[in-house]
Motif scaffolding. Structure first.
Motif, mmCIF file in Angstrom:
data_model
loop_
_atom_site.group_PDB
_atom_site.id
_atom_site.type_symbol
_atom_site.label_atom_id
_atom_site.label_comp_id
_atom_site.label_asym_id
_atom_site.label_seq_id
_atom_site.Cartn_x
_atom_site.Cartn_y
_atom_site.Cartn_z
ATOM 1 N N GLU A 91 31.701 32.528 52.960
ATOM 2 C CA GLU A 91 31.849 33.811 53.672
ATOM 3 C C GLU A 91 33.113 33.843 54.522
ATOM 4 N N ALA A 92 33.547 32.693 55.018
ATOM 5 C CA ALA A 92 34.721 32.633 55.900
ATOM 6 C C ALA A 92 36.043 32.538 55.139
ATOM 7 N N LEU A 93 35.990 32.280 53.837
ATOM 8 C CA LEU A 93 37.232 32.142 53.067
ATOM 9 C C LEU A 93 37.973 33.470 52.974
ATOM 10 N N PRO A 94 39.318 33.418 52.985
ATOM 11 C CA PRO A 94 40.103 34.655 52.843
ATOM 12 C C PRO A 94 40.224 35.079 51.373
ATOM 13 N N ILE A 95 39.091 35.528 50.834
ATOM 14 C CA ILE A 95 39.033 36.010 49.441
ATOM 15 C C ILE A 95 38.446 37.416 49.462
ATOM 16 N N PRO A 96 38.629 38.186 48.378
ATOM 17 C CA PRO A 96 38.106 39.558 48.365
ATOM 18 C C PRO A 96 36.600 39.627 48.623
ATOM 19 N N SER A 97 36.198 40.670 49.331
ATOM 20 C CA SER A 97 34.788 40.842 49.684
ATOM 21 C C SER A 97 33.906 40.990 48.442
ATOM 22 N N GLU A 98 34.470 41.529 47.339
ATOM 23 C CA GLU A 98 33.670 41.669 46.107
ATOM 24 C C GLU A 98 33.244 40.296 45.574
ATOM 25 N N LEU A 99 34.115 39.302 45.695
ATOM 26 C CA LEU A 99 33.765 37.948 45.240
ATOM 27 C C LEU A 99 32.646 37.367 46.099
ATOM 28 N N LYS A 100 32.742 37.582 47.396
ATOM 29 C CA LYS A 100 31.703 37.090 48.309
ATOM 30 C C LYS A 100 30.370 37.775 48.020
ATOM 31 N N ALA A 101 30.427 39.090 47.782
ATOM 32 C CA ALA A 101 29.193 39.847 47.502
ATOM 33 C C ALA A 101 28.554 39.373 46.195
ATOM 34 N N ALA A 102 29.375 39.149 45.166
ATOM 35 C CA ALA A 102 28.847 38.671 43.885
ATOM 36 C C ALA A 102 28.244 37.278 44.049
ATOM 37 N N TYR A 103 28.889 36.426 44.847
ATOM 38 C CA TYR A 103 28.363 35.081 45.111
ATOM 39 C C TYR A 103 27.006 35.176 45.814
ATOM 40 N N ARG A 104 26.926 36.006 46.840
ATOM 41 C CA ARG A 104 25.655 36.179 47.578
ATOM 42 C C ARG A 104 24.561 36.682 46.653
ATOM 43 N N ALA A 105 24.903 37.604 45.752
ATOM 44 C CA ALA A 105 23.906 38.246 44.883
ATOM 45 C C ALA A 105 23.441 37.346 43.745
ATOM 46 N N LYS A 120 42.459 38.961 35.350
ATOM 47 C CA LYS A 120 43.110 39.838 34.372
ATOM 48 C C LYS A 120 44.578 40.072 34.725
ATOM 49 N N THR A 121 44.967 39.691 35.954
ATOM 50 C CA THR A 121 46.347 39.881 36.405
ATOM 51 C C THR A 121 46.787 38.651 37.196
ATOM 52 N N LYS A 122 48.111 38.512 37.367
ATOM 53 C CA LYS A 122 48.616 37.392 38.171
ATOM 54 C C LYS A 122 48.092 37.464 39.603
ATOM 55 N N LYS A 123 47.977 38.685 40.121
ATOM 56 C CA LYS A 123 47.489 38.849 41.495
ATOM 57 C C LYS A 123 46.046 38.362 41.640
ATOM 58 N N SER A 124 45.234 38.555 40.612
ATOM 59 C CA SER A 124 43.823 38.147 40.708
ATOM 60 C C SER A 124 43.631 36.640 40.603
ATOM 61 N N VAL A 125 44.738 35.882 40.426
ATOM 62 C CA VAL A 125 44.658 34.415 40.405
ATOM 63 C C VAL A 125 44.606 33.856 41.827
ATOM 64 N N GLU A 126 45.168 34.582 42.791
ATOM 65 C CA GLU A 126 45.298 34.056 44.156
ATOM 66 C C GLU A 126 43.992 33.527 44.768
ATOM 67 N N PRO A 127 42.874 34.249 44.652
ATOM 68 C CA PRO A 127 41.633 33.714 45.237
ATOM 69 C C PRO A 127 41.209 32.369 44.622
ATOM 70 N N VAL A 128 41.603 32.135 43.375
ATOM 71 C CA VAL A 128 41.255 30.864 42.724
ATOM 72 C C VAL A 128 41.846 29.703 43.510
ATOM 73 N N PHE A 129 43.086 29.840 43.949
ATOM 74 C CA PHE A 129 43.741 28.758 44.688
ATOM 75 C C PHE A 129 43.077 28.524 46.047
#
Length: 139
Positions: A91-105, A120-129
């Protein structure tokens, strides 16, 4: 839904990946380069798994599995697995809220809960790191 990398005799080299990823290939290249920068050259391990009848890429750091990557048509998915004790940190990680919500669900699979990033895009790779850095630091 099934990964297109399902032939045990066809190793997922760059050409094979480009065939299925298409315009998403630059995102794959960004992922591979970023993970190599974080964990070193030998961090990506491709293996064919008979139980799922598909090739998966295991990302390893110091003998520890950080995440799993599966290839799909025009995207790839990066799956991290955590125990309940990691929920607050996720929950504290600086990643998009949609990822956190999907994880919680997501219901746990045994004792583990997946956090899946669909790229699907280079930008969507950032949370992976971000998540990979957190995961690699866990004991």
């Amino acid at each position: 839904e099934r990964s297109p990398l399902n032939d045990a005799k066809v190793y997922p080299d760059g050409g094979e990946l480009a065939t299925h990823l298409g315009r998403v290939m630059p995102a794959w290249e960004a992922l591979a380069a970023g993970l190599e920068a974080l964990f070193g050259k030998a961090c990506l391990e491709w293996r064919y798994y008979s139980d799922g009848q598909a090739w998966l890429c295991k990302v390893v750091h110091r003998k520890k599995t950080v995440c799993w990557v599966s290839i799909w048509e025009r995207c790839f998915k990066v799956a991290f697995y955590f125990t309940e004790k990691n929920d607050r940190d996720i929950e504290a990680l600086p990643i998009p809220s949609e990822l956190k919500a999907a994880y919680r669900a997501h219901a746990p699979v045994g004792k583990l809960k997946p956090l899946v990033v669909v790229v699907k895009t280079k930008k969507s790779v950032e949370p992976v790191f971000v998540v990979a850095t957190y995961k690699s630091g866990l004991k």
